[in-house]
Design an enzyme around this catalytic site. Structure first.
Site, PDB file in Angstrom:
ATOM      1  N   LYS A 285      -7.553 -14.424   5.800  1.00 15.16           N
ATOM      2  CA  LYS A 285      -8.691 -15.478   5.450  1.00 15.16           C
ATOM      3  C   LYS A 285      -8.185 -16.550   4.076  1.00 15.16           C
ATOM      4  O   LYS A 285      -7.053 -17.196   4.500  1.00 15.16           O
ATOM      5  CB  LYS A 285      -9.808 -14.643   4.625  1.00 15.16           C
ATOM      6  CG  LYS A 285     -10.221 -13.503   5.629  1.00 15.16           C
ATOM      7  CD  LYS A 285     -10.748 -13.900   7.195  1.00 15.16           C
ATOM      8  CE  LYS A 285     -10.851 -13.026   8.129  1.00 15.16           C
ATOM      9  NZ  LYS A 285     -11.410 -11.517   7.527  1.00 15.16           N
TER      10      LYS A 285
ATOM     11  N   ARG B 196      11.760  -2.184   8.283  1.00 15.53           N
ATOM     12  CA  ARG B 196      10.222  -1.649   8.093  1.00 15.53           C
ATOM     13  C   ARG B 196      10.304  -1.205   6.494  1.00 15.53           C
ATOM     14  O   ARG B 196       9.016  -1.392   5.893  1.00 15.53           O
ATOM     15  CB  ARG B 196      10.115  -0.492   8.841  1.00 15.53           C
ATOM     16  CG  ARG B 196       8.687   0.203   8.682  1.00 15.53           C
ATOM     17  CD  ARG B 196       8.285   1.409   9.484  1.00 15.53           C
ATOM     18  NE  ARG B 196       9.463   2.061  10.477  1.00 15.53           N
ATOM     19  CZ  ARG B 196      10.061   2.894  10.266  1.00 15.53           C
ATOM     20  NH1 ARG B 196       9.926   3.553   8.912  1.00 15.53           N
ATOM     21  NH2 ARG B 196      10.922   3.540  11.029  1.00 15.53           N
TER      22      ARG B 196
ATOM     23  N   TYR C 205     -17.414  -4.767   5.384  1.00 12.68           N
ATOM     24  CA  TYR C 205     -16.675  -5.465   6.491  1.00 12.68           C
ATOM     25  C   TYR C 205     -17.047  -4.390   7.662  1.00 12.68           C
ATOM     26  O   TYR C 205     -16.734  -3.186   7.923  1.00 12.68           O
ATOM     27  CB  TYR C 205     -15.405  -5.700   6.470  1.00 12.68           C
ATOM     28  CG  TYR C 205     -14.782  -6.334   7.510  1.00 12.68           C
ATOM     29  CD1 TYR C 205     -15.106  -7.631   7.937  1.00 12.68           C
ATOM     30  CD2 TYR C 205     -13.744  -5.843   8.231  1.00 12.68           C
ATOM     31  CE1 TYR C 205     -14.464  -8.308   9.027  1.00 12.68           C
ATOM     32  CE2 TYR C 205     -13.331  -6.200   9.076  1.00 12.68           C
ATOM     33  CZ  TYR C 205     -13.495  -7.581   9.637  1.00 12.68           C
ATOM     34  OH  TYR C 205     -12.941  -8.176  10.761  1.00 12.68           O
TER      35      TYR C 205
ATOM     36  N   ASP D 237     -12.231  -4.508  -1.729  1.00 14.74           N
ATOM     37  CA  ASP D 237     -11.865  -5.628  -0.717  1.00 14.74           C
ATOM     38  C   ASP D 237     -12.022  -6.928  -1.382  1.00 14.74           C
ATOM     39  O   ASP D 237     -13.320  -7.355  -1.714  1.00 14.74           O
ATOM     40  CB  ASP D 237     -12.571  -5.460   0.469  1.00 14.74           C
ATOM     41  CG  ASP D 237     -12.020  -6.300   1.452  1.00 14.74           C
ATOM     42  OD1 ASP D 237     -11.888  -7.292   1.004  1.00 14.74           O
ATOM     43  OD2 ASP D 237     -12.295  -5.966   2.823  1.00 14.74           O
TER      44      ASP D 237
HETATM   45  C1  LIG Z   1     -11.544 -10.208   8.098  1.00 12.37           C
HETATM   46  C2  LIG Z   1     -11.796  -9.200   6.934  1.00 12.37           C
HETATM   47  C3  LIG Z   1     -11.108  -7.811   7.077  1.00 12.37           C
HETATM   48  C4  LIG Z   1     -10.463  -7.486   8.185  1.00 12.37           C
HETATM   49  O1  LIG Z   1      -9.080  -8.316   8.210  1.00 12.37           O
HETATM   50  P1  LIG Z   1      -8.224  -8.686   9.551  1.00 12.37           P
HETATM   51  O2  LIG Z   1      -7.172  -9.473   8.708  1.00 12.37           O
HETATM   52  O3  LIG Z   1      -9.145  -9.436  10.510  1.00 12.37           O
HETATM   53  O4  LIG Z   1      -7.680  -7.207  10.134  1.00 12.37           O
HETATM   54  C5  LIG Z   1     -11.493  -7.120   6.137  1.00 12.37           C
HETATM   55  N1  LIG Z   1     -12.374  -7.406   5.085  1.00 12.37           N
HETATM   56  C6  LIG Z   1     -13.019  -8.537   4.863  1.00 12.37           C
HETATM   57  C7  LIG Z   1     -13.847  -8.929   3.826  1.00 12.37           C
HETATM   58  C8  LIG Z   1     -12.720  -9.550   5.982  1.00 12.37           C
HETATM   59  O5  LIG Z   1     -13.400 -10.606   5.968  1.00 12.37           O
END
Ligand SMILES: *Cc1c(COP(=O)(O)O)cnc(C)c1O
Length: 377
Positions: A195, A46, A98, A170
């Site tokens: 993504k 961890r 998001y 983000d």
């Molecule tokens: C998908 C997404 C998230 C969340 O991510 P996960 O991997 O699904 O937990 C946060 N911010 C944006 C812009 C996203 O597209």
């Protein structure tokens, strides 16, 4: 070294123990120690694992941060980052954040005493006006999801700095290949690595990257204490996906420009949201802070019937949650990424029932266009 070279020859390129070009998956939970007085670099997985460390170093290097931390999902990265704050603190957050971040902020961290004001982050004066004595940070997403609104990152970071606040961004939609917020004055970059960073629709992961060492130290403490780490197998897959980040982003973006131009000319498409179109209100600001418009666009159709027909009828784009994969993905924000918002919150943000988001993958753009044209032209 330039970006493409760093993707391949970064510090993680070769396994220091064996010279293997593919860094092994250190599938272990613990590490045997030699001395009672001094433990080795790794003790318990961890706290540190060589496969995860290689991925974290790669991401830190690409974003230009002092350290990066890998988490079990984008939401784990975001939630862990939010633990930098304490009950009584206040954040200014872009209104079309998001959906999952909106949910965790309003339903979990709210309960826990962190308050939030959502603002139209395209207006810096609105952002500044929302700052209170107890405000600790500005939280941004640009381009935002799903309306691809653009925030002036340098301007926002300057406001934050003048009030002694942190700026969190983000950067999921852009990736460090197209936009590096830490170079523009921000403090922390967060990612859903699920993504574009991994890019193959086969891993759920997330990252937080800190610019300065002190903040990195605090994030590292939270990662170990809260424990929402990414497992070694998923770290390995993400390291592999990352190697092709540049070629995937370039190709998908080239296709997205073509698809956006096609949609923009369709009479049944009321509006296309894509920062690569000269008519996009954030086009100039975006070009001043990013190296390209990316591969995600949204569009508004003329009726709900057509929206349904498109979502169910398109063959080459999967109708699914998520984005940033090698496959094109068509999603429906009202019932997917933003389902956690009430209809009133969605309406206030312009997320209508005829809005569709399209993430362009690596198919030939002409095939994607014919597929879309079959339903909506
Ligand atoms: C998908 C997404 C998230 C969340 O991510 P996960 O991997 O699904 O937990 C946060 N911010 C944006 C812009 C996203 O597209």
């Amino acid at each position: 070294m330039k970006f493409a070279t760093r993707l391949i020859h970064g510090s993680h390129a070769v396994d220091p123990a064996t010279g293997a070009l593919s860094l092994p998956v250190y599938q272990t939970s613990t590490f045997a120690q030699k001395s009672v007085d001094r433990f080795g670099k790794y003790d318990y997985a961890r706290s540190g694992n060589p496969t995860r460390e290689a991925l974290e170093e790669a991401i830190a290097d690409l974003e230009g941060g002092s350290q990066a931390f890998a988490f079990g999902s984008g939401m784990a990265a975001i939630s862990s980052t939010l633990m930098l704050f304490a009950p009584g603190d206040h954040l200014v957050v872009c209104e079309d954040v998001y959906g999952g971040a909106f949910r965790v902020l309003t339903k979990l961290f709210g309960q826990w005493g962190l308050s939030v004001t959502f603002v139209d982050a395209t207006r810096l004066e609105a952002m500044e006006a929302a700052i209170r004595p107890e405000t600790k940070a500005i939280y941004l997403e640009t381009p935002s999801n799903p309306l691809l609104k653009i925030t002036d990152i340098r301007g926002a970071a300057a406001i934050a700095r003048s009030h002694g606040l942190l700026t969190l961004v983000d950067n999921t939609f852009m990736t460090p290949y197209l936009q590096r917020p830490l170079e523009l004055g921000c403090d922390i970059v967060m990612h859903s690595g699920t993504k574009f960073l991994n890019g193959h629709s086969d891993v759920v992961c997330g990252f937080a990257v800190a610019k300065d060492e002190q903040l990195a130290h605090r994030l590292g403490f939270i990662q170990n204490a809260f424990g929402a780490i990414l497992g070694p197998q998923d770290c390995w897959l993400t390291l592999r996906g990352l190697k092709t980040l540049k070629v995937r982003m370039e190709e998908s973006q080239r296709s997205a420009l073509k698809v956006a131009a096609f949609l923009d000319g369709c009479p049944k498409v009321k509006r296309v949201y894509y920062p690569g179109l000269s008519t996009h209100p954030g086009n100039a600001v975006h070009s001043g802070q990013a190296d390209g418009p990316g591969a995600v666009l949204s569009f508004e159709l003329e009726s709900f019937e057509l929206t349904k027909r498109l979502l169910e009828g398109v063959e080459l784009a999967a109708f699914a949650v998520s984005l940033g994969g090698v496959e094109s993905i068509l999603s429906y924000p009202a019932r997917m990424s933003h389902a956690a918002m009430s209809p009133a919150d969605r309406a206030e943000r312009g997320i209508s029932d005829t809005l569709v988001r399209l993430s362009i993958g690596l198919e030939d753009p002409d095939d994607l266009i014919s597929d879309l044209a079959r339903v909506i032209a």
